[in-house]
Design a protein around this motif. Structure first.
Motif, PDB file in Angstrom:
ATOM      1  N   ILE A  62      -6.411  -2.693  -9.084  1.00 13.57           N
ATOM      2  CA  ILE A  62      -7.042  -2.855  -7.763  1.00 13.57           C
ATOM      3  C   ILE A  62      -7.299  -4.337  -7.494  1.00 13.57           C
ATOM      4  CG2 ILE A  62      -9.179  -2.441  -6.459  1.00 13.57           C
ATOM      5  CD1 ILE A  62      -9.289   0.291  -8.009  1.00 13.57           C
ATOM      6  N   TYR A  63      -7.827  -5.003  -8.525  1.00 12.72           N
ATOM      7  CA  TYR A  63      -8.122  -6.427  -8.399  1.00 12.72           C
ATOM      8  C   TYR A  63      -6.843  -7.210  -8.094  1.00 12.72           C
ATOM      9  CZ  TYR A  63      -9.320 -11.138  -9.925  1.00 12.72           C
ATOM     10  OH  TYR A  63      -9.489 -12.487 -10.001  1.00 12.72           O
ATOM     11  N   ALA A  64      -5.777  -6.874  -8.795  1.00 15.04           N
ATOM     12  CA  ALA A  64      -4.522  -7.612  -8.599  1.00 15.04           C
ATOM     13  C   ALA A  64      -3.992  -7.430  -7.176  1.00 15.04           C
ATOM     14  CB  ALA A  64      -3.485  -7.126  -9.615  1.00 15.04           C
ATOM     15  N   ILE A 111       0.183   3.907  -9.024  1.00 14.33           N
ATOM     16  CA  ILE A 111      -0.821   3.509 -10.012  1.00 14.33           C
ATOM     17  C   ILE A 111      -0.657   4.274 -11.317  1.00 14.33           C
ATOM     18  CG2 ILE A 111      -2.645   2.736  -8.444  1.00 14.33           C
ATOM     19  CD1 ILE A 111      -3.777   5.639  -8.776  1.00 14.33           C
ATOM     20  N   LYS A 112       0.548   4.792 -11.571  1.00 14.84           N
ATOM     21  CA  LYS A 112       0.722   5.630 -12.751  1.00 14.84           C
ATOM     22  C   LYS A 112       0.199   4.958 -14.026  1.00 14.84           C
ATOM     23  CE  LYS A 112       4.109   8.344 -15.267  1.00 14.84           C
ATOM     24  NZ  LYS A 112       5.521   8.676 -15.440  1.00 14.84           N
ATOM     25  N   SER A 113       0.648   3.723 -14.258  1.00 14.87           N
ATOM     26  CA  SER A 113       0.245   3.080 -15.519  1.00 14.87           C
ATOM     27  C   SER A 113      -1.257   2.808 -15.547  1.00 14.87           C
ATOM     28  CB  SER A 113       1.029   1.786 -15.716  1.00 14.87           C
ATOM     29  OG  SER A 113       0.988   1.017 -14.529  1.00 14.87           O
ATOM     30  N   ALA A 114      -1.808   2.428 -14.384  1.00 16.11           N
ATOM     31  CA  ALA A 114      -3.244   2.131 -14.347  1.00 16.11           C
ATOM     32  C   ALA A 114      -4.070   3.395 -14.583  1.00 16.11           C
ATOM     33  CB  ALA A 114      -3.611   1.503 -13.003  1.00 16.11           C
ATOM     34  N   LEU A 115      -3.624   4.492 -13.977  1.00 16.99           N
ATOM     35  CA  LEU A 115      -4.347   5.754 -14.132  1.00 16.99           C
ATOM     36  C   LEU A 115      -4.352   6.185 -15.598  1.00 16.99           C
ATOM     37  CD1 LEU A 115      -5.797   7.804 -12.385  1.00 16.99           C
ATOM     38  CD2 LEU A 115      -3.636   9.013 -12.071  1.00 16.99           C
ATOM     39  N   PRO A 166      -2.397   3.987 -29.216  1.00 20.05           N
ATOM     40  CA  PRO A 166      -3.559   3.123 -29.012  1.00 20.05           C
ATOM     41  C   PRO A 166      -3.233   1.639 -29.111  1.00 20.05           C
ATOM     42  CG  PRO A 166      -3.742   4.328 -31.092  1.00 20.05           C
ATOM     43  CD  PRO A 166      -2.574   4.897 -30.356  1.00 20.05           C
ATOM     44  N   LEU A 167      -2.102   1.297 -29.704  1.00 17.90           N
ATOM     45  CA  LEU A 167      -1.812  -0.129 -29.873  1.00 17.90           C
ATOM     46  C   LEU A 167      -0.910  -0.673 -28.770  1.00 17.90           C
ATOM     47  CD1 LEU A 167      -1.515  -0.247 -33.750  1.00 17.90           C
ATOM     48  CD2 LEU A 167      -3.371  -1.071 -32.290  1.00 17.90           C
ATOM     49  N   ASP A 168      -0.587   0.157 -27.776  1.00 17.03           N
ATOM     50  CA  ASP A 168       0.246  -0.307 -26.662  1.00 17.03           C
ATOM     51  C   ASP A 168      -0.566  -1.157 -25.690  1.00 17.03           C
ATOM     52  OD1 ASP A 168       2.310   0.982 -27.771  1.00 17.03           O
ATOM     53  OD2 ASP A 168       2.439   2.598 -26.264  1.00 17.03           O
ATOM     54  N   TYR A 169       0.208  -2.016 -24.988  1.00 18.63           N
ATOM     55  CA  TYR A 169      -0.428  -2.743 -23.897  1.00 18.63           C
ATOM     56  C   TYR A 169      -0.807  -1.762 -22.789  1.00 18.63           C
ATOM     57  CZ  TYR A 169       1.049  -7.226 -25.848  1.00 18.63           C
ATOM     58  OH  TYR A 169       1.210  -8.314 -26.619  1.00 18.63           O
ATOM     59  N   PHE A 170      -1.694  -2.211 -21.928  1.00 20.84           N
ATOM     60  CA  PHE A 170      -2.166  -1.271 -20.909  1.00 20.84           C
ATOM     61  C   PHE A 170      -2.617  -2.046 -19.682  1.00 20.84           C
ATOM     62  CE2 PHE A 170      -6.761  -1.948 -20.699  1.00 20.84           C
ATOM     63  CZ  PHE A 170      -6.898  -2.872 -21.722  1.00 20.84           C
ATOM     64  N   THR A 171      -2.798  -1.302 -18.621  1.00 16.32           N
ATOM     65  CA  THR A 171      -3.563  -1.806 -17.492  1.00 16.32           C
ATOM     66  C   THR A 171      -4.526  -0.693 -17.106  1.00 16.32           C
ATOM     67  OG1 THR A 171      -3.467  -2.874 -15.337  1.00 16.32           O
ATOM     68  CG2 THR A 171      -2.020  -0.987 -15.683  1.00 16.32           C
ATOM     69  N   ALA A 172      -5.448  -1.005 -16.219  1.00 11.16           N
ATOM     70  CA  ALA A 172      -6.437   0.015 -15.852  1.00 11.16           C
ATOM     71  C   ALA A 172      -6.669  -0.060 -14.358  1.00 11.16           C
ATOM     72  CB  ALA A 172      -7.744  -0.199 -16.610  1.00 11.16           C
ATOM     73  N   LEU A 173      -7.226   0.989 -13.799  1.00 13.19           N
ATOM     74  CA  LEU A 173      -7.415   1.056 -12.348  1.00 13.19           C
ATOM     75  C   LEU A 173      -8.124  -0.175 -11.778  1.00 13.19           C
ATOM     76  CD1 LEU A 173      -8.170   4.814 -11.618  1.00 13.19           C
ATOM     77  CD2 LEU A 173      -6.270   3.429 -10.740  1.00 13.19           C
ATOM     78  N   PRO A 174      -9.277  -0.562 -12.310  1.00 14.28           N
ATOM     79  CA  PRO A 174      -9.962  -1.708 -11.682  1.00 14.28           C
ATOM     80  C   PRO A 174      -9.119  -2.971 -11.720  1.00 14.28           C
ATOM     81  CG  PRO A 174     -11.327  -0.730 -13.428  1.00 14.28           C
ATOM     82  CD  PRO A 174     -10.024  -0.019 -13.444  1.00 14.28           C
ATOM     83  N   ILE A 175      -8.318  -3.118 -12.786  1.00 14.04           N
ATOM     84  CA  ILE A 175      -7.497  -4.328 -12.889  1.00 14.04           C
ATOM     85  C   ILE A 175      -6.388  -4.318 -11.846  1.00 14.04           C
ATOM     86  CG2 ILE A 175      -5.954  -5.600 -14.396  1.00 14.04           C
ATOM     87  CD1 ILE A 175      -7.563  -4.568 -16.738  1.00 14.04           C
ATOM     88  N   GLU A 228      -0.331  -5.160   3.226  1.00 15.10           N
ATOM     89  CA  GLU A 228      -0.067  -3.801   2.744  1.00 15.10           C
ATOM     90  C   GLU A 228      -0.693  -3.564   1.381  1.00 15.10           C
ATOM     91  OE1 GLU A 228       2.148  -5.676   4.115  1.00 15.10           O
ATOM     92  OE2 GLU A 228       3.457  -4.550   5.503  1.00 15.10           O
ATOM     93  N   PHE A 229      -0.710  -4.600   0.578  1.00 13.50           N
ATOM     94  CA  PHE A 229      -1.253  -4.440  -0.764  1.00 13.50           C
ATOM     95  C   PHE A 229      -2.761  -4.184  -0.730  1.00 13.50           C
ATOM     96  CE2 PHE A 229       2.715  -6.686  -1.880  1.00 13.50           C
ATOM     97  CZ  PHE A 229       3.228  -5.713  -2.732  1.00 13.50           C
ATOM     98  N   HIS A 230      -3.415  -4.729   0.326  1.00 17.46           N
ATOM     99  CA  HIS A 230      -4.847  -4.459   0.448  1.00 17.46           C
ATOM    100  C   HIS A 230      -5.092  -2.977   0.690  1.00 17.46           C
ATOM    101  CE1 HIS A 230      -5.344  -8.952   1.708  1.00 17.46           C
ATOM    102  NE2 HIS A 230      -4.880  -8.777   0.484  1.00 17.46           N
ATOM    103  N   HIS A 231      -4.147  -2.356   1.429  1.00 13.87           N
ATOM    104  CA  HIS A 231      -4.265  -0.909   1.619  1.00 13.87           C
ATOM    105  C   HIS A 231      -4.069  -0.181   0.302  1.00 13.87           C
ATOM    106  CE1 HIS A 231      -4.625  -1.030   5.942  1.00 13.87           C
ATOM    107  NE2 HIS A 231      -3.622  -1.930   5.997  1.00 13.87           N
ATOM    108  N   LEU A 232      -3.135  -0.697  -0.514  1.00 17.66           N
ATOM    109  CA  LEU A 232      -2.937  -0.085  -1.831  1.00 17.66           C
ATOM    110  C   LEU A 232      -4.201  -0.199  -2.665  1.00 17.66           C
ATOM    111  CD1 LEU A 232       0.674  -1.206  -2.829  1.00 17.66           C
ATOM    112  CD2 LEU A 232      -0.135   1.106  -2.312  1.00 17.66           C
ATOM    113  N   ALA A 233      -4.846  -1.383  -2.577  1.00 15.10           N
ATOM    114  CA  ALA A 233      -6.083  -1.573  -3.338  1.00 15.10           C
ATOM    115  C   ALA A 233      -7.125  -0.543  -2.909  1.00 15.10           C
ATOM    116  CB  ALA A 233      -6.627  -2.989  -3.135  1.00 15.10           C
ATOM    117  N   ALA A 234      -7.233  -0.345  -1.576  1.00 17.46           N
ATOM    118  CA  ALA A 234      -8.203   0.635  -1.088  1.00 17.46           C
ATOM    119  C   ALA A 234      -7.861   2.038  -1.587  1.00 17.46           C
ATOM    120  CB  ALA A 234      -8.240   0.610   0.439  1.00 17.46           C
ATOM    121  N   ALA A 235      -6.563   2.345  -1.587  1.00 14.98           N
ATOM    122  CA  ALA A 235      -6.161   3.665  -2.088  1.00 14.98           C
ATOM    123  C   ALA A 235      -6.523   3.809  -3.565  1.00 14.98           C
ATOM    124  CB  ALA A 235      -4.666   3.861  -1.890  1.00 14.98           C
TER     125      ALA A 235
END
Ligand code: ATP
Ligand code: MG
Lengths: 285, 298
Positions: free
Chosen positions: B252-254, B75-79, B241-250, B262-269
């Motif tokens: 997780i949602y994905a 989750i590096k980019s999301a974090l 500040p003008l770079d694209y980004f993602t965030a934790l909730p997004i 397995e991805f559901h476990h990643l979401a939980a993590a």
């Protein structure tokens, strides 16, 4: 201007026990003017309203220099309202409006464009309920001086003001403690010290002893007695004995009107108005 | 005199036993309902921990997300996106919200207009976050041409929390007793000196609590960021500040949306990491409030 008045002070103090103005024996009278050199504050036909309710009605009153003037009267008669008008603290009551004139050293303080900030440094106020800042004891005393650009040594000023307020001995070892660690009476004396640290010309006191025990009250009364050598004091009080003990002049208000003002001895021995007599003898209020 | 007292007291029927019983019943009801809420929360957290705890590792925090290899996904980019959002939101919402509260409470005249403004701020606090997303899409992304940058996202979250910050600050200012203001004014202080040296310091703990709670709400938001098209599976960290980004909730949602379990476990993590940020923040808010109550002097 201030200098001139101070040089006049000793002459007046000699005559302290004599009535300032002889009352002519001409029946009911509600006001009498002092010579302009002796008065610091003059209210002229002053009416103060909260919304449409007139809490003070057409009051004309002179406050003599270097004297203690007591304002007495039943609860709700407008004493605080009148007092707070004198340093424009009523500005912070949104519904309050003022008609008539209020002069401080000849200047109408309610004229448009008058700046109340400087006025409040020259006319200090002590409130009914002690309201120290939630800061250290020293800071409470020095803050007012600091924001008003005091050039002298603040520590000396703190010590002097606390001495004058008869609090120094009790707090000299804990100047950095929070002011709220003091007792109610000590807090009130701290508030007095805070006010006199600014060396105001007038000190307005709104029932300063109402929350205090008899010992603290006696100390503050002593203090007021000493203060009048340097300051002009206006004291609102519910306590008739207090008015009689500490004041030189007494103004009696009733339902927003100034019924009578005279030397304290006159008010308490031979008032000209029946309402005054009824009040001081405890028949109402 | 005594006769009258005796007569009137016989008119009272204290029924103390019965009043006590109904009081006790109400207490019990309140306790059961609050236990229900707590139990629900415990089940949720327990489930998330059970699903995701074993997936948390250093690798999870330092790898970029992947939709192919769950064992290497992180989750590096999301974090980092969430940290950027937090910073931008705090830096914009705090000055604006606190200033608005100070102006409304200390300076503005109390007339119809300011009453209307108060009323509307309260209403804005209840507007669904997705509406802010649509507004941000129109204003920040398109009109200001900030694109789907982390700045756009941060500004949208700023709008979202502004009403909350303003209301919380206003309440903290309101709680400062009038007598302290009067004391300052009576010493010849100007309005600004009074606010700067006495009102704001006294209100600060309350304001800080409000800010922390508002920002912690903002970083849990996904909807408005999805609206502006924040991208998922981003393989870079925003550097400006003008770079694209993602965030934790997004993110997780994905992952929740992915078909492989397995991805559901990643979401939980991911949820655990998000909670790991939120809980300390809320704890700080609670601590600030508690210390303020202990120190409250007036
Ligand atoms: N902020 C206000 N808004 C409206 N009416 C007010 C306000 N403050 C005072 N009044 C009214 O004005 C009148 C005078 O009040 P004031 O506080 O001057 O009385 P007071 O003589 O000081 O009484 P007390 O001895 O009880 O302190 C009262 O009838 C009071 O109800
Ligand atoms: Mg009063």
């Amino acid at each position: 201007m201030v200098k001139v008045l101070e040089s006049e002070a000793p002459a007046r103090r000699v005559a302290l026990d004599l009535p300032l103005v002889r009352i002519p024996d001409r029946g009911p009278q509600r006001e009498h003017a002092l010579p302009s050199s002796e008065r610091v504050i003059r209210a002229e036909q002053l009416t103060i309203r909260y919304g449409t309710f007139a809490a003070v009605r057409e009051v004309t009153l002179d406050i003599p220099s270097h004297r203690v003037t007591a304002i007495i009267g039943p609860s709700g008669c407008g004493k605080s309202t009148l007092l707070r008008a004198m340093n424009r603290m009523n500005d912070f009551v949104p519904s309050a409006s003022v008609a008539g004139k209020l002069f401080f050293r000849g200047e109408d303080i309610y004229r448009p464009g008058f700046d109340p900030v400087e006025l409040r440094r020259r006319i200090g106020m002590v409130f009914q309920k002690p309201n120290p800042f939630p800061k250290s004891i020293a800071k409470n005393v020095s803050w007012g001086a600091a924001i008003n650009g005091y050039q002298g040594n603040l520590d000396d000023l703190v010590e002097r003001a606390l001495h004058q307020a008869a609090l120094w001995d009790e707090v000299k070892d804990k100047l950095d403690d929070n002011a709220y660690t003091l007792s109610g009476g000590q807090q009130q004396r701290l508030c007095i010290a805070r006010a006199i640290a600014l060396q105001p010309e007038v000190l307005l006191m709104d029932e300063p002893c109402s929350a205090l025990d008899p010992i603290a009250t006696a100390r503050i009364e002593d203090l007021i007695d000493q203060l009048k050598a340097q300051y002009t004091v206006v004291l609102v009080t519910h306590n008739m004995q207090q008015a009689a003990r500490v004041s030189d002049r007494t103004a009696f208000m009733y339902m927003g009107e100034l019924i009578e003002v005279d030397d304290t001895t006159v008010i308490f021995t031979k008032p000209t108005q029946k309402k005054t007599q009824d009040y001081i003898t405890g028949r109402f209020g | 005199m005594t006769g009258a007292t005796a007569v009137s007291s016989s008119l009272f029927m204290p029924r103390v036993q019965r009043r006590r019983r109904s009081g006790r019943a109400f207490e019990l009801l309140c306790m059961l309902l609050s236990l229900f809420g707590l139990a629900f929360l415990a089940v949720l957290i327990g489930r998330v921990l059970w699903e995701g705890a074993s997936w948390i590792s250093v690798k999870f925090l330092t790898n970029f997300p992947s939709q192919m290899f769950p064992e290497n996904a992180g989750i590096k980019s999301a974090l980092w996106g969430t940290i950027w959002l937090m910073a931008i939101t705090t830096l914009t919402a705090v000055p604006i919200g606190v200033a608005a509260a100070v102006y409304l409470e200390e300076y503005a005249p109390r007339n119809r207009l300011t009453k209307l403004i108060h009323f509307n701020i309260t209403n804005l606090a209840g507007v669904p976050s997705i509406v802010y997303g649509i507004l941000g899409l129109a204003v920040f992304v398109r009109w200001f041409r900030l694109d789907r940058s982390v700045l756009s996202g941060g500004l949208i979250l700023c709008l979202l929390v502004l009403p909350v910050v303003t209301i919380a600050s206003r309440e903290a200012l309101l709680a400062v007793p009038k007598s302290i203001r009067e004391a300052a004014y009576a010493l010849g202080a100007t309005r600004w000196q009074t606010v700067r040296w006495h009102v704001l310091p006294a209100a600060l703990p309350g304001i800080m609590t409000g800010i922390i709670l508002a920002v912690s709400r903002a970083i849990g938001e996904a909807a408005p960021l999805i609206i502006i098209g924040a991208v998922t599976y981003v393989a870079f960290v925003p550097t400006g500040p003008l770079d694209y980004f993602t965030a934790l909730p997004i993110q997780i949602y994905a992952w929740t949306d992915a078909s492989q379990p397995e991805f559901h476990h990643l979401a939980a993590a991911g949820i655990i990491v998000l909670l790991g940020i939120l809980l300390p923040m809320n704890a700080v808010a609670v601590a600030v409030r508690a210390s303020q109550q202990r120190k409250k002097l007036w």
